[in-house]
Design an enzyme around this catalytic site. Structure first.
Site, PDB file in Angstrom:
ATOM      1  N   ARG A 112      45.169  28.304 115.236  1.00  0.00           N
ATOM      2  CA  ARG A 112      44.904  27.148 114.023  1.00  0.00           C
ATOM      3  C   ARG A 112      45.701  27.217 113.153  1.00  0.00           C
ATOM      4  O   ARG A 112      46.513  26.473 112.839  1.00  0.00           O
ATOM      5  CB  ARG A 112      43.704  26.911 113.032  1.00  0.00           C
ATOM      6  N   PHE A 126      42.631  17.838 115.275  1.00  0.00           N
ATOM      7  CA  PHE A 126      41.523  18.029 115.237  1.00  0.00           C
ATOM      8  C   PHE A 126      40.643  18.223 113.780  1.00  0.00           C
ATOM      9  O   PHE A 126      41.351  18.042 112.869  1.00  0.00           O
ATOM     10  CB  PHE A 126      41.255  19.646 115.003  1.00  0.00           C
ATOM     11  N   HIS A 127      39.247  17.968 114.187  1.00  0.00           N
ATOM     12  CA  HIS A 127      38.786  17.363 113.238  1.00  0.00           C
ATOM     13  C   HIS A 127      38.667  19.282 111.286  1.00  0.00           C
ATOM     14  O   HIS A 127      39.633  19.694 112.523  1.00  0.00           O
ATOM     15  CB  HIS A 127      36.943  17.724 112.944  1.00  0.00           C
ATOM     16  N   TYR A 128      38.069  18.862 110.853  1.00  0.00           N
ATOM     17  CA  TYR A 128      38.454  20.270 109.971  1.00  0.00           C
ATOM     18  C   TYR A 128      37.465  21.568 110.343  1.00  0.00           C
ATOM     19  O   TYR A 128      38.409  22.888 109.814  1.00  0.00           O
ATOM     20  CB  TYR A 128      38.628  19.967 108.342  1.00  0.00           C
ATOM     21  N   ARG A 129      36.007  21.459 111.476  1.00  0.00           N
ATOM     22  CA  ARG A 129      35.975  22.293 111.253  1.00  0.00           C
ATOM     23  C   ARG A 129      36.361  23.403 112.817  1.00  0.00           C
ATOM     24  O   ARG A 129      36.976  22.765 113.625  1.00  0.00           O
ATOM     25  CB  ARG A 129      33.936  21.485 111.996  1.00  0.00           C
TER      26      ARG A 129
END
EC number: 3.1.15.-
Length: 180
Positions: A112, A126-129
């Site tokens: 990331r 992407f989602h932040y998770r």
């Protein structure tokens, strides 16, 4: 077919560990359903970089990527970082709406960081998770070392192989470690 429950798995191979000084040389993606069944394998892309960039790799990266054939694939590739990013996003748009899937993989925070530095549009898809298999590996090492030790990795350090191993490893922990 797009499904917000699908999971995006990604792996990057880089010239080193510092996103400010190193670059992405290979990337691959797999989309699974929420039960970890593979729905689609995305493009596996060697990203072109000059010999000057490749010469900055340390001994481990030079040896590992040289032995796997990745360094030669990078030299022969004509795909830029921007093209690799666009091709990967186009693949993901078929399977998962933007912002729905966590970024999935092993030690995924490192990937990331590189995406944030070099491929911001893909990182923001992407989602932040994060769904990081290495978290379960660390917990198993402390709470159930026999479970951790019973999973053997091949470690080819090729992006698609590494993703397949990450999915298999999570399936292993789901079966032998997570009780539900």
């Amino acid at each position: 077919m797009q499904n917000p429950q699908n999971l995006i798995w990604i792996d990057l191979e880089m010239t080193g560990l510092d996103p400010e000084n190193d670059v992405i040389i290979e990337m691959a993606t797999i989309v699974t359903d929420s039960d970890l069944n593979t729905l689609a394998e995305g493009p596996v892309i060697a990203i072109h970089h000059s010999d000057e960039v490749l010469a900055r790799m340390d001994e481990w990266n030079t040896r590992t990527h040289g032995n796997s054939g990745l360094t030669q694939r990078v030299r022969e590739s004509r795909v830029s970082m921007a093209e690799a990013e666009a091709e990967t996003i186009a693949f993901l748009e078929q399977w998962v709406p933007k912002g729905k899937s966590p970024i999935c993989g092993n030690s995924i925070c490192q990937d990331r960081r590189f995406l944030y530095t070099h491929m911001k549009a893909l990182e923001s898809y992407f989602h932040y998770r994060n769904l990081d298999v290495s978290t379960l590996k660390e917990l198993a090492a402390r709470w159930a070392p026999d479970v951790r030790d019973s999973f053997k990795k091949g470690s080819t350090h090729l992006a698609l192989d590494d993703i397949r191993e990450s999915i298999a490893e999570l399936q292993h922990y789901r079966k032998h470690f997570i009780k539900f």
